[in-house]
Design a protein around this motif. Structure first.
Motif, PDB file in Angstrom:
ATOM      1  N   GLY A  67       0.857  -1.142   0.065  1.00 44.85           N
ATOM      2  CA  GLY A  67      -0.094  -0.016  -0.175  1.00 44.85           C
ATOM      3  C   GLY A  67       0.973   1.198   0.071  1.00 44.85           C
ATOM      4  N   SER A  68       0.337   2.278  -0.561  1.00 41.85           N
ATOM      5  CA  SER A  68       0.985   3.351  -0.644  1.00 41.85           C
ATOM      6  C   SER A  68       0.230   4.786  -0.457  1.00 41.85           C
ATOM      7  N   ARG A  69       0.856   5.718   0.025  1.00 42.61           N
ATOM      8  CA  ARG A  69      -0.059   7.000   0.348  1.00 42.61           C
ATOM      9  C   ARG A  69       0.920   8.081   0.164  1.00 42.61           C
ATOM     10  N   LYS A  70       0.263   9.458  -0.211  1.00 41.29           N
ATOM     11  CA  LYS A  70       0.825  10.528  -0.101  1.00 41.29           C
ATOM     12  C   LYS A  70       0.067  11.629   0.319  1.00 41.29           C
ATOM     13  N   ASP A  71       0.642  12.177   1.557  1.00 34.26           N
ATOM     14  CA  ASP A  71      -0.434  12.725   2.473  1.00 34.26           C
ATOM     15  C   ASP A  71      -1.747  11.995   2.696  1.00 34.26           C
ATOM     16  N   ASN A  72      -2.742  12.796   2.271  1.00 36.59           N
ATOM     17  CA  ASN A  72      -4.145  11.949   2.718  1.00 36.59           C
ATOM     18  C   ASN A  72      -4.739  11.319   1.626  1.00 36.59           C
ATOM     19  N   HIS A  73      -3.894  10.903   0.475  1.00 43.13           N
ATOM     20  CA  HIS A  73      -4.288  10.426  -0.870  1.00 43.13           C
ATOM     21  C   HIS A  73      -3.647   8.872  -0.944  1.00 43.13           C
ATOM     22  N   ILE A  74      -4.527   7.846  -0.841  1.00 42.96           N
ATOM     23  CA  ILE A  74      -3.941   6.530  -1.021  1.00 42.96           C
ATOM     24  C   ILE A  74      -3.777   6.524  -2.363  1.00 42.96           C
ATOM     25  N   THR A  75      -2.622   5.904  -2.811  1.00 46.35           N
ATOM     26  CA  THR A  75      -2.192   5.752  -4.313  1.00 46.35           C
ATOM     27  C   THR A  75      -1.929   4.423  -4.940  1.00 46.35           C
ATOM     28  N   ARG A  76      -1.736   3.699  -4.103  1.00 51.58           N
ATOM     29  CA  ARG A  76      -1.448   2.317  -4.539  1.00 51.58           C
ATOM     30  C   ARG A  76      -1.698   1.230  -3.501  1.00 51.58           C
ATOM     31  N   VAL A  77      -2.796   0.251  -3.806  1.00 51.04           N
ATOM     32  CA  VAL A  77      -2.928  -0.987  -2.823  1.00 51.04           C
ATOM     33  C   VAL A  77      -3.225  -1.999  -3.702  1.00 51.04           C
ATOM     34  N   TYR A  78      -2.339  -2.932  -3.691  1.00 54.29           N
ATOM     35  CA  TYR A  78      -2.607  -4.458  -4.687  1.00 54.29           C
ATOM     36  C   TYR A  78      -1.987  -5.310  -3.628  1.00 54.29           C
ATOM     37  N   VAL A  79      -2.853  -6.551  -3.734  1.00 54.38           N
ATOM     38  CA  VAL A  79      -2.597  -7.819  -2.879  1.00 54.38           C
ATOM     39  C   VAL A  79      -2.292  -9.015  -4.145  1.00 54.38           C
ATOM     40  N   ASP A  80      -1.219  -9.817  -3.890  1.00 54.73           N
ATOM     41  CA  ASP A  80      -0.917 -10.726  -4.925  1.00 54.73           C
ATOM     42  C   ASP A  80      -2.324 -11.695  -4.997  1.00 54.73           C
ATOM     43  N   PRO A  81      -2.462 -11.928  -6.343  1.00 54.02           N
ATOM     44  CA  PRO A  81      -4.010 -12.456  -6.739  1.00 54.02           C
ATOM     45  C   PRO A  81      -4.106 -13.840  -6.255  1.00 54.02           C
ATOM     46  N   ALA A  82      -3.006 -14.606  -5.822  1.00 49.53           N
ATOM     47  CA  ALA A  82      -3.184 -15.797  -5.141  1.00 49.53           C
ATOM     48  C   ALA A  82      -3.714 -15.522  -3.679  1.00 49.53           C
ATOM     49  N   PHE A  83      -3.559 -14.408  -3.120  1.00 52.16           N
ATOM     50  CA  PHE A  83      -3.866 -14.126  -1.811  1.00 52.16           C
ATOM     51  C   PHE A  83      -5.292 -13.321  -1.360  1.00 52.16           C
ATOM     52  N   GLN A  84      -5.842 -12.999  -2.602  1.00 49.27           N
ATOM     53  CA  GLN A  84      -6.887 -12.063  -2.368  1.00 49.27           C
ATOM     54  C   GLN A  84      -8.095 -12.934  -2.116  1.00 49.27           C
ATOM     55  N   GLY A  85      -9.001 -12.033  -1.522  1.00 44.28           N
ATOM     56  CA  GLY A  85     -10.192 -12.724  -0.827  1.00 44.28           C
ATOM     57  C   GLY A  85     -10.257 -13.040   0.639  1.00 44.28           C
ATOM     58  N   ARG A  86      -9.039 -12.916   1.140  1.00 42.12           N
ATOM     59  CA  ARG A  86      -8.605 -13.206   2.462  1.00 42.12           C
ATOM     60  C   ARG A  86      -8.470 -12.165   3.558  1.00 42.12           C
ATOM     61  N   GLY A  87      -8.792 -10.729   2.977  1.00 41.34           N
ATOM     62  CA  GLY A  87      -8.933  -9.653   4.106  1.00 41.34           C
ATOM     63  C   GLY A  87      -7.820  -9.054   4.164  1.00 41.34           C
TER      64      GLY A  87
END
Length: 151
Positions: free
Chosen positions: A69-89
Motif C-alpha cells: 500500500g502507498s500514500r501521499k499525504d491523505n491520498h491513497i495511491t496504490r493498494v495491491y494484493v497478490d492474486p493468489a492471496f486475494q479474498g482473505r482480508g
C-alpha cells in the motif's frame, strides 16, 4: 501478519507483485491499452520514489510479501494484493493501516479507484465524489472513480 514500511530491498518484490496483479485482474475490466497504462504508471521507478519518500508499506504474512500500500499525504495511491492471496482480508487490512496513518494528520482520505477495487472501497465507507475518464493509447478510455471517506 504485519504491515511495515517498505525499504529499497523490497522494490523488486513490490514491482513484481503490482505488475502481476495488474496483468491478472485488470484485463477483466479494461482493454489492453488501459492495462498497459497501469503497468507503466506503476513502474519500478515510481515504486522506488515512493519508498524513498516513506509512503509505501508492505504486508507480510509468514515472512512472505503478500500485499503493498502507498500514500501521499491523505491520498491513497496504490493498494495491491497478490492474486493468489486475494479474498482473505489482506486488502482491507492494508487499507486500515493506511487510514490509521492518515487519521493522525487528516480528517478525510481520498483515492482514485480502479473498477476492480471500487467495491472494496465502498464496503469500507468510501463514497464516489467524481467519475473520471482518461484517454490513453489508441483512444482507449480508462474509467475510474475519485472516492473519499471521512475519518
Amino acid at each position: 501478519m504485519k504491515y511495515i514500511r517498505a525499504t529499497e530491498e523490497n522494490k523488486e518484490q513490490i514491482f513484481q507483485l503490482v505488475q502481476d496483479t495488474i496483468t491478472a485482474i485488470y484485463p477483466k475490466y479494461y482493454p489492453k491499452e488501459v492495462v498497459d497504462f497501469f503497468c507503466r504508471h506503476h513502474s519500478l521507478e515510481s515504486i522506488i520514489k515512493d519508498i524513498k519518500s516513506g509512503g509505501i508499506g508492505v504486508l507480510l504474512d509468514d515472512n512472505r510479501l503478500v500485499g503493498t500500500g502507498s500514500r501521499k499525504d491523505n491520498h491513497i495511491t496504490r493498494v495491491y494484493v497478490d492474486p493468489a492471496f486475494q479474498g482473505r482480508g489482506y486488502g482491507s487490512y492494508i487499507m486500515k493501516c493506511l487510514e490509521d496513518e492518515i487519521a493522525l494528520n487528516y480528517d478525510t482520505v481520498c483515492l482514485d479507484a480502479s473498477l476492480p477495487a471500487s467495491h472494496l472501497y465502498e464496503c469500507r465507507g468510501y463514497r464516489t465524489i467524481k467519475h473520471e475518464k482518461r484517454i490513453v493509447e489508441n483512444g482507449a478510455i480508462l474509467v475510474y472513480e475519485i472516492m473519499e471517506k471521512r475519518l
